[in-house]
Design a protein around this motif. Structure first.
Motif, PDB file in Angstrom:
ATOM      1  N   LEU A   8       0.743  -1.263  -0.053  1.00  0.00           N
ATOM      2  CA  LEU A   8       0.004  -0.139   0.020  1.00  0.00           C
ATOM      3  C   LEU A   8       0.939   1.294   0.107  1.00  0.00           C
ATOM      4  CD1 LEU A   8      -2.695  -0.797   2.562  1.00  0.00           C
ATOM      5  CD2 LEU A   8      -2.990  -0.989   0.149  1.00  0.00           C
ATOM      6  N   SER A   9       0.377   2.324  -0.744  1.00  0.00           N
ATOM      7  CA  SER A   9       0.958   3.604  -0.694  1.00  0.00           C
ATOM      8  C   SER A   9      -0.007   4.691  -0.951  1.00  0.00           C
ATOM      9  CB  SER A   9       2.145   3.586  -1.755  1.00  0.00           C
ATOM     10  OG  SER A   9       1.510   3.192  -3.050  1.00  0.00           O
ATOM     11  N   TYR A  10       0.446   5.820  -1.025  1.00  0.00           N
ATOM     12  CA  TYR A  10      -0.151   7.099  -1.507  1.00  0.00           C
ATOM     13  C   TYR A  10      -0.033   7.619  -2.720  1.00  0.00           C
ATOM     14  CZ  TYR A  10      -2.518   6.859   3.343  1.00  0.00           C
ATOM     15  OH  TYR A  10      -3.108   6.653   4.455  1.00  0.00           O
ATOM     16  N   ARG A  15      -4.571   9.414  -2.344  1.00  0.00           N
ATOM     17  CA  ARG A  15      -5.453   8.304  -2.370  1.00  0.00           C
ATOM     18  C   ARG A  15      -4.807   7.250  -2.209  1.00  0.00           C
ATOM     19  NH1 ARG A  15      -9.136   8.504  -7.533  1.00  0.00           N
ATOM     20  NH2 ARG A  15     -10.194   7.083  -6.066  1.00  0.00           N
ATOM     21  N   LEU A  16      -5.338   6.151  -1.524  1.00  0.00           N
ATOM     22  CA  LEU A  16      -4.572   5.008  -1.253  1.00  0.00           C
ATOM     23  C   LEU A  16      -4.304   3.805  -2.385  1.00  0.00           C
ATOM     24  CD1 LEU A  16      -3.586   3.436   1.220  1.00  0.00           C
ATOM     25  CD2 LEU A  16      -5.602   2.188   1.616  1.00  0.00           C
ATOM     26  N   VAL A  17      -3.372   3.538  -2.662  1.00  0.00           N
ATOM     27  CA  VAL A  17      -3.065   2.654  -3.680  1.00  0.00           C
ATOM     28  C   VAL A  17      -2.618   1.399  -3.448  1.00  0.00           C
ATOM     29  CG1 VAL A  17      -1.280   2.583  -5.917  1.00  0.00           C
ATOM     30  CG2 VAL A  17      -2.136   4.876  -5.079  1.00  0.00           C
ATOM     31  N   TYR A  18      -3.229   0.482  -4.169  1.00  0.00           N
ATOM     32  CA  TYR A  18      -2.799  -0.984  -3.874  1.00  0.00           C
ATOM     33  C   TYR A  18      -2.099  -1.660  -5.099  1.00  0.00           C
ATOM     34  CZ  TYR A  18      -3.866  -6.084  -3.600  1.00  0.00           C
ATOM     35  OH  TYR A  18      -3.927  -7.416  -3.679  1.00  0.00           O
ATOM     36  N   THR A  19      -1.164  -2.304  -4.594  1.00  0.00           N
ATOM     37  CA  THR A  19      -0.158  -2.801  -5.781  1.00  0.00           C
ATOM     38  C   THR A  19       0.059  -4.263  -5.296  1.00  0.00           C
ATOM     39  OG1 THR A  19       1.003  -0.800  -5.955  1.00  0.00           O
ATOM     40  CG2 THR A  19       2.277  -2.823  -6.764  1.00  0.00           C
ATOM     41  N   GLY A  28      -7.334   4.505  -5.395  1.00  0.00           N
ATOM     42  CA  GLY A  28      -8.540   4.646  -4.726  1.00  0.00           C
ATOM     43  C   GLY A  28      -9.138   3.428  -3.921  1.00  0.00           C
ATOM     44  N   VAL A  29      -8.273   2.814  -3.341  1.00  0.00           N
ATOM     45  CA  VAL A  29      -8.702   1.617  -2.495  1.00  0.00           C
ATOM     46  C   VAL A  29      -9.284   1.945  -1.494  1.00  0.00           C
ATOM     47  CG1 VAL A  29      -7.664  -0.401  -1.430  1.00  0.00           C
ATOM     48  CG2 VAL A  29      -6.902  -0.049  -3.714  1.00  0.00           C
ATOM     49  N   VAL A  30     -10.081   1.081  -0.807  1.00  0.00           N
ATOM     50  CA  VAL A  30     -10.754   1.500   0.379  1.00  0.00           C
ATOM     51  C   VAL A  30     -10.917   0.553   1.149  1.00  0.00           C
ATOM     52  CG1 VAL A  30     -13.212   2.438   1.448  1.00  0.00           C
ATOM     53  CG2 VAL A  30     -12.414   3.418  -0.820  1.00  0.00           C
ATOM     54  N   PRO A  31     -10.367   0.703   2.529  1.00  0.00           N
ATOM     55  CA  PRO A  31     -10.769  -0.457   3.491  1.00  0.00           C
ATOM     56  C   PRO A  31     -11.972  -0.676   4.292  1.00  0.00           C
ATOM     57  CG  PRO A  31      -9.325   1.226   4.627  1.00  0.00           C
ATOM     58  CD  PRO A  31      -9.514   1.715   3.210  1.00  0.00           C
ATOM     59  N   VAL A  32     -12.687  -1.728   4.413  1.00  0.00           N
ATOM     60  CA  VAL A  32     -13.899  -1.882   4.855  1.00  0.00           C
ATOM     61  C   VAL A  32     -13.821  -2.829   5.937  1.00  0.00           C
ATOM     62  CG1 VAL A  32     -16.636  -2.545   4.285  1.00  0.00           C
ATOM     63  CG2 VAL A  32     -15.003  -1.253   2.614  1.00  0.00           C
ATOM     64  N   ARG A  33     -14.566  -2.534   7.416  1.00  0.00           N
ATOM     65  CA  ARG A  33     -14.452  -3.341   8.339  1.00  0.00           C
ATOM     66  C   ARG A  33     -15.760  -4.431   7.983  1.00  0.00           C
ATOM     67  NH1 ARG A  33     -11.436  -1.167  12.780  1.00  0.00           N
ATOM     68  NH2 ARG A  33     -11.237   1.228  12.409  1.00  0.00           N
ATOM     69  N   ALA A  34     -15.506  -5.761   8.542  1.00  0.00           N
ATOM     70  CA  ALA A  34     -16.576  -6.529   8.236  1.00  0.00           C
ATOM     71  C   ALA A  34     -17.362  -6.598   9.469  1.00  0.00           C
ATOM     72  CB  ALA A  34     -15.816  -8.366   8.002  1.00  0.00           C
ATOM     73  N   PHE A  35     -16.841  -6.360  10.672  1.00  0.00           N
ATOM     74  CA  PHE A  35     -17.531  -6.259  12.070  1.00  0.00           C
ATOM     75  C   PHE A  35     -17.083  -4.959  12.491  1.00  0.00           C
ATOM     76  CE2 PHE A  35     -16.390 -10.753  11.121  1.00  0.00           C
ATOM     77  CZ  PHE A  35     -17.634 -11.154  10.547  1.00  0.00           C
ATOM     78  N   PRO A  36     -17.680  -3.964  12.163  1.00  0.00           N
ATOM     79  CA  PRO A  36     -17.167  -2.606  12.703  1.00  0.00           C
ATOM     80  C   PRO A  36     -17.351  -2.275  14.375  1.00  0.00           C
ATOM     81  CG  PRO A  36     -18.994  -2.295  11.438  1.00  0.00           C
ATOM     82  CD  PRO A  36     -18.709  -3.553  11.294  1.00  0.00           C
ATOM     83  N   ILE A  37     -18.322  -3.195  14.836  1.00  0.00           N
ATOM     84  CA  ILE A  37     -18.637  -2.879  16.285  1.00  0.00           C
ATOM     85  C   ILE A  37     -18.144  -4.250  17.104  1.00  0.00           C
ATOM     86  CG2 ILE A  37     -20.530  -2.700  17.927  1.00  0.00           C
ATOM     87  CD1 ILE A  37     -22.246  -1.114  15.681  1.00  0.00           C
ATOM     88  N   GLY A  38     -18.346  -5.333  16.620  1.00  0.00           N
ATOM     89  CA  GLY A  38     -18.170  -6.409  17.449  1.00  0.00           C
ATOM     90  C   GLY A  38     -16.435  -6.835  17.290  1.00  0.00           C
ATOM     91  N   ALA A  39     -15.954  -6.664  16.238  1.00  0.00           N
ATOM     92  CA  ALA A  39     -14.513  -6.956  16.184  1.00  0.00           C
ATOM     93  C   ALA A  39     -13.925  -5.922  15.319  1.00  0.00           C
ATOM     94  CB  ALA A  39     -14.290  -8.494  15.746  1.00  0.00           C
ATOM     95  N   PRO A  40     -13.724  -4.555  15.469  1.00  0.00           N
ATOM     96  CA  PRO A  40     -13.110  -3.670  14.766  1.00  0.00           C
ATOM     97  C   PRO A  40     -11.882  -3.906  14.120  1.00  0.00           C
ATOM     98  CG  PRO A  40     -13.373  -2.738  16.893  1.00  0.00           C
ATOM     99  CD  PRO A  40     -13.865  -4.361  16.980  1.00  0.00           C
TER     100      PRO A  40
END
Length: 156
Positions: A8-10, A15-19, A28-40
């Motif tokens: 990962l880099s900017y 913007r986040l760049v995934y290689t 423009g990569v975006v991290p997304v939590r699967a369980f934002p409350i129970g297991a952030p």
């Protein structure tokens, strides 16, 4: 895909760049939590602009420090969910009412339109939506002080 199969880099625009290990680049990569409350900190997906998963991160703590810092920074910029630590007072025990609370982001006040805007997530966790749609989290109702629990009980 394991955590060592990507970098990962900017970019110049922040913007986040995934290689990928094979050299494929996604901006423009975006991290997304699967369980934002129970297991952030567990189960985070890196998705491209089309919502396709590029990588799965089982635990944030498994990432190298620099990569983890980038993912945490991106998550923080996308998520705004203040955690209520104490309910100082409410204007009324009937809705709508104004709540004055202490959160992990400082003191705040919000208007609760109705009891239906308080949702139980798990046995001791609640989400409270204010009149503007901002979500306030009570992670553990039992961890609140006695006065806060007494106020909260009037609305549950």
């Amino acid at each position: 895909m394991t955590i060592h199969d990507f970098k990962l880099s900017y970019n110049a625009f922040g913007r986040l760049v995934y290689t990928a290990a094979g050299g494929e680049v996604h901006e423009g990569v975006v991290p997304v939590r699967a369980f934002p409350i129970g297991a952030p900190d567990d189960g985070i997906s890196l998705v491209n602009g089309d919502g396709q998963e590029l990588a799965w991160i089982s635990r944030l703590s498994d990432l190298p420090d620099a990569t983890r810092a980038m993912v945490e920074k991106e998550l923080a910029s996308r998520e705004f969910m203040p955690e209520i630590r104490r309910i100082q007072r409410v204007s009324s025990f009937t809705a709508p009412s104004t709540w004055y609370v202490e959160t992990n982001r400082g003191d705040a006040s919000f208007t609760l339109r109705g009891e239906e805007d308080i949702r139980r997530i798990v046995a001791t966790s609640l989400l409270i939506a204010d009149s503007h749609g901002v979500q306030f989290l009570i992670r553990d109702t039992q961890a609140l002080d006695k006065a806060s629990r007494k106020i909260l009980d009037r609305f549950l």
